[in-house]
Structure formats: C-alpha cells, structure tokens
Design a protein around this motif. Structure first.
Motif, mmCIF file in Angstrom:
data_model
loop_
_atom_site.group_PDB
_atom_site.id
_atom_site.type_symbol
_atom_site.label_atom_id
_atom_site.label_comp_id
_atom_site.label_asym_id
_atom_site.label_seq_id
_atom_site.Cartn_x
_atom_site.Cartn_y
_atom_site.Cartn_z
ATOM 1 N N UNK A 45 0.828 -1.205 0.000
ATOM 2 C CA UNK A 45 0.000 0.000 0.000
ATOM 3 C C UNK A 45 0.865 1.258 0.000
ATOM 4 N N UNK A 46 1.952 1.249 0.773
ATOM 5 C CA UNK A 46 2.823 2.429 0.846
ATOM 6 C C UNK A 46 3.362 2.789 -0.534
ATOM 7 N N UNK A 96 -2.681 -13.141 -3.484
ATOM 8 C CA UNK A 96 -2.109 -11.794 -3.389
ATOM 9 C C UNK A 96 -2.891 -10.823 -4.262
ATOM 10 N N UNK A 97 -3.164 -11.216 -5.491
ATOM 11 C CA UNK A 97 -3.904 -10.342 -6.398
ATOM 12 C C UNK A 97 -5.304 -10.042 -5.869
ATOM 13 N N UNK A 98 -5.940 -11.049 -5.314
ATOM 14 C CA UNK A 98 -7.279 -10.859 -4.754
ATOM 15 C C UNK A 98 -7.244 -9.922 -3.548
ATOM 16 N N UNK A 99 -6.282 -10.151 -2.653
ATOM 17 C CA UNK A 99 -6.209 -9.342 -1.426
ATOM 18 C C UNK A 99 -5.835 -7.898 -1.721
ATOM 19 N N UNK A 100 -4.876 -7.691 -2.620
ATOM 20 C CA UNK A 100 -4.463 -6.321 -2.933
ATOM 21 C C UNK A 100 -5.540 -5.583 -3.738
ATOM 22 N N UNK A 102 -8.685 -5.933 -3.205
ATOM 23 C CA UNK A 102 -9.657 -5.489 -2.194
ATOM 24 C C UNK A 102 -9.169 -4.226 -1.489
ATOM 25 N N UNK A 103 -7.846 -4.006 -1.482
ATOM 26 C CA UNK A 103 -7.251 -2.803 -0.876
ATOM 27 C C UNK A 103 -7.061 -1.687 -1.897
ATOM 28 N N UNK A 104 -7.645 -1.848 -3.078
ATOM 29 C CA UNK A 104 -7.566 -0.838 -4.140
ATOM 30 C C UNK A 104 -6.133 -0.555 -4.575
ATOM 31 N N UNK A 105 -5.283 -1.584 -4.533
ATOM 32 C CA UNK A 105 -3.920 -1.439 -5.041
ATOM 33 C C UNK A 105 -3.957 -1.570 -6.563
ATOM 34 N N UNK A 106 -3.401 -0.604 -7.247
ATOM 35 C CA UNK A 106 -3.373 -0.659 -8.708
ATOM 36 C C UNK A 106 -2.479 -1.806 -9.172
ATOM 37 N N UNK A 410 -4.752 7.944 -1.971
ATOM 38 C CA UNK A 410 -4.668 7.026 -0.836
ATOM 39 C C UNK A 410 -5.480 5.748 -1.071
ATOM 40 N N UNK A 411 -5.997 5.593 -2.285
ATOM 41 C CA UNK A 411 -6.766 4.392 -2.613
ATOM 42 C C UNK A 411 -8.158 4.389 -2.025
#
Length: 469
Positions: A45-46, A96-100, A102-106, A410-411
């Motif tokens: 996320x950072x 990993x792709x699913x979890x990130x 969900x965190x709105x990681x591009x 900030x997503x």
C-alpha cells in the motif's frame, strides 16, 4: 518539487528522474508461500500510494513488482501439503492479487516471476563469474562480497562489522565459501527439489540475484526508485547493489526507499510470519471494510512504524467516516444548488490554497500523515460550505472532483450514487406520514432503515440518508 529520503545517502534529495516525465520504479514483492499479513500489505500500500502520487504529479510510472516463486519456504510448504512448488506459488499469487485488489492497489505494470527468468539469471551469474566477482564451489555459486568496495554503504555497516557477524555462522555452506561474507547466487540441486540445469550444475537461484536480474531486464541498468520494507535493506538490497553494479559498472538505483514495520502488542513487536503474531489481509477483509484497512495502512508516513491495535484501527475508521460524511454533505446540496454566485471566486481561492498545501506536504517525501491532515481541513471546508443557504453547483462540482482525486491517491473511493429508488420512496412515505401525523408509520420506516444500516438526517434542504460505515 518532490523530495525523497534516500536510504543510501540518509538524506532527502530532490527527485530528478532519469528520463523527464517518466519514472522507473521497482518494488520487491512477496515470497508466495502464504497469504500476506498486514505488515506485507503495508509495504504494498505504501508504494502504491507513492506511485499514485507520482502519477498525480504528472509522471508516467513504469511500476514493476516481482513475485518470488522459488524459495526454501515455498519448497517446504509444497512438501508439507503434497503439492509442487509451482502449484503453491500460483495459489498464493492469485491470493495476493485478490487481497491487494480489495485494498484498491493498482495492478503493477509488470509482475515478473523467478521461474520465467531462469535463463536470464544464469546469464547474469555467468557475467559475474567472468568478471571474477563470483566463483563456483561444489555446484554452488557465490559472490565475492569483499571485492565490491561499496558493500555495506546502503545499510551503513562497515566490512569489519559484517565480518564479525558472518564469522559466527556455521554449517556446510560456510565451510565451502572462500569468505564468510560471500553469499549464494546459485544453490546446487537437492533430491526432490525443483531445479534447472546450469553450466556449473543443476540447481536454483539464490534469493538476491532474482531482483537484480528482473529489475535491470525490465527497467534498465539504472532505475529511478527501488523500494521495499526496512527488513530488506540488509542483506537483500545491499546484495542487489553489489551484484548489479559489479555486472553493469553503473549505479543500480538512484533512490532507495524503505517503509517502516507494522508493530503489534504492548511491546510494539514487528509483525511477521516467523514470530507468529500476524493478521492476514485475506481474513481481515472478510470481516471489515477493506477501505478502512487501506486508509489505516496508507495514511501514516511510509518510513514510520505503524502500530496495529483495536484503538488505532478504530481511529482510522472514525477519520475515514469523517471524510465520507463531509463529502456526502456537500454532494447532497447539488440538488438545490444554483449555477453561479458572487462569492464563487472567494470560495475557490480558499480551496486552491488547501490544494496547494496538500501538494506541498506530499512533495516532502510523500508525507501521507501531513497530506491527510490537509484532507481533514478540506472536510471542514466542505461541511461549512454545505451549511450555506445558497450554494453554487460549479463550486460543488469543482471541489468534489478535486476531493475525490486526492482521496484516490490514498486508494479511497466513496460511493458517489447512494440514491436508491426504494429508499427514496420510503423517505417520501415517511415525510408524508409525518405531515399526516402518522407517527407510528414514520417510526416504523425509521426502524426499518436502522436495521438496514441506513442513517436519516433531516436538514433544512430536506431529508438525506447515508449508509452506516
């Protein structure tokens, strides 16, 4: 003018990309043998936030995040569950792709994997052997650490300090190395383990070599930004520099960025799988709003430790809701706004000052904590403007668009269209019931909304509603 704290020089430096308007950015991704925990998520996320801010400032970012899909931990996990190493790696890459997501990681521009780069890794090691920076020992290949004069510069350690620590290690590997400081580029094959043929014998890559190979292959011999967690500073990133610069004779990365740990418990212990004190993103997003977790991870300065506790998480939830309500308050006023007003220029001037302040704070080493403080000031501005008797549709449209754009760094994304025909119809029925003094039906509708997590607010402009977060 963006400034970045460079771990290599231990000071802030003005960011000057290799190519104007473009950024080559490499971030060390996960070793895919388990679900990522919040500490892993913090790093992802950072650097997603850093990337988003660079894009906001007009840069085209070529963002590469690798997957380590060959590793002792992956092999061990595969044996434990009766699967192959590639099967385990693929399972957790998908997780990993699913979890990130969900965190709105591009999504990264590229997610290179070790298994796809074995020929490149072998060629890289051959080049190091040819330059006498590496040697073969009983089927393994080791890097001559002492030959690289700048070794220890990134982690600010002297070769003598490192030698003292290395001399205490034991095991067969230590016995066959020329120097205790040397590290493995290639590990000889073991029975029942995945391996590839190489000129010096069958085996698999060491951990550090993979990132040197994938970064230089996909981003060039010198990259702008290399990022990762503080725990990677030594030995992983130190070894990447040694390998890459020995091969190319060029600076490997111009800016090194490292994010702080997530800590947990009264002793503020680092969250890690090895300590068994971790909470996975995979489980958390099933129980809580992923936007709250994203906000929690994104809004502390990336270099600072982030304490995870029920209290700090609740604070993040409260602050996010504060921003959401301010947005919805002003969005609600669009329905009774006018096209223009005399005061528009003055209001927009105030808003522009806040926008400028946000950029100033974020330009200072991506200071998310200060940046989000400006967002709170903006939320206060939105709330005050929403209370004015007459508001401008032009002003509302402008500031809400800006507010959404800054939140997206900030997503964070707010649901823009909360209006639902059924809810609106029930609100109209409730209002009529109150006019008719049918308070039983009015209360019944309010109780129904409460059950559905819908909060009603009676304002001078009419009844509005929002979902409870």
């Amino acid at each position: 003018m963006i400034q970045i704290y460079n771990t290599l020089t231990r000071q802030k430096e003005v960011f000057k990309p290799i190519e104007a308007g473009k950024v080559r950015m490499y971030v060390c991704g996960p070793t895919v043998y388990n679900y990522i925990h919040i500490g892993n998520g913090r790093s992802v996320v950072a650097f997603d936030t850093v990337r988003r801010y660079l894009e906001y400032r007009g840069y085209e970012v070529n963002y590469v995040l690798n997957f380590t899909d060959v590793d002792d931990k992956i092999i061990r996990t595969a044996k434990e569950v009766g699967k192959t190493a590639p099967e385990i790696a693929q399972k957790f890459i998908e997780a990993f792709n699913q979890d990130t997501q969900s965190l709105e990681v591009k999504p990264a521009c590229l997610n290179p994997k070790v298994m796809d780069h074995i020929p490149d890794i072998i060629a890289f090691i051959e080049a190091l052997i040819a330059k006498d920076y590496a040697y073969v020992a009983q089927g393994d290949v080791y890097y001559r650490t002492r030959k690289f004069e700048k070794y220890g510069q990134l982690s600010d350690q002297s070769i003598d300090e490192l030698e003292t620590g290395a001399s205490q290690r034991t095991g067969q590997e230590q016995q066959i190395k020329e120097d205790p400081l040397d590290f493995a580029l290639w590990k000889s094959a073991k029975e029942d383990e995945i391996s590839w043929e190489a000129p010096w014998g069958a085996g698999r890559p060491g951990w550090h070599i993979e990132c040197s190979v994938m970064a230089t292959k996909h981003l060039g011999e010198t990259i702008d930004i290399h990022g990762g967690g503080q725990d990677l500073e030594f030995p992983h990133h130190e070894n990447e520099i040694a390998q890459s610069e020995a091969k190319t004779g060029k600076t490997f990365a111009n800016y090194w960025m490292h994010n702080g740990f997530v800590t947990i418990g009264e002793d503020e212990e680092k969250m890690s799988k090895s300590l068994g004190n971790f909470v996975t993103v995979h489980e958390m997003v099933k129980e809580i709003d992923p936007q709250v977790l994203r906000f929690f991870l994104a809004t502390t300065h990336y270099r600072r430790p982030l304490r995870y506790s029920e209290t700090t998480f609740k604070e993040a939830e409260t602050n996010l809701n504060r921003l959401r309500i301010a947005y919805e308050n002003l969005d609600f006023r669009l329905k009774d706004s006018q096209k223009t007003r005399e005061q528009d220029a003055e209001r927009l001037s105030q808003w522009t000052q806040l926008m400028t302040q946000f950029t100033k704070e974020m330009d200072d080493d991506f200071n998310a904590a200060n940046g989000v403080t400006v967002l709170y000031e903006m939320a206060k501005w939105l709330n005050i403007y929403a209370q004015e008797t007459i508001v401008s549709s032009d002003v509302i449209a402008k500031v809400l668009e800006d507010f959404r754009e800054l939140l997206s760094i900030f997503g964070i994304y707010f649901q823009q269209d909360l209006i639902d025909d059924e809810v609106e119809a029930l609100i109209a029925e409730r209002n009529q019931a109150r006019v008719d003094r049918n308070f039983a039906r009015s209360d019944e509708i309010r109780d129904l909304f409460k059950e559905q997590g819908i909060i009603l607010e009676d304002t001078p402009q009419g009844t509005r509603w929002r979902r409870e977060k």
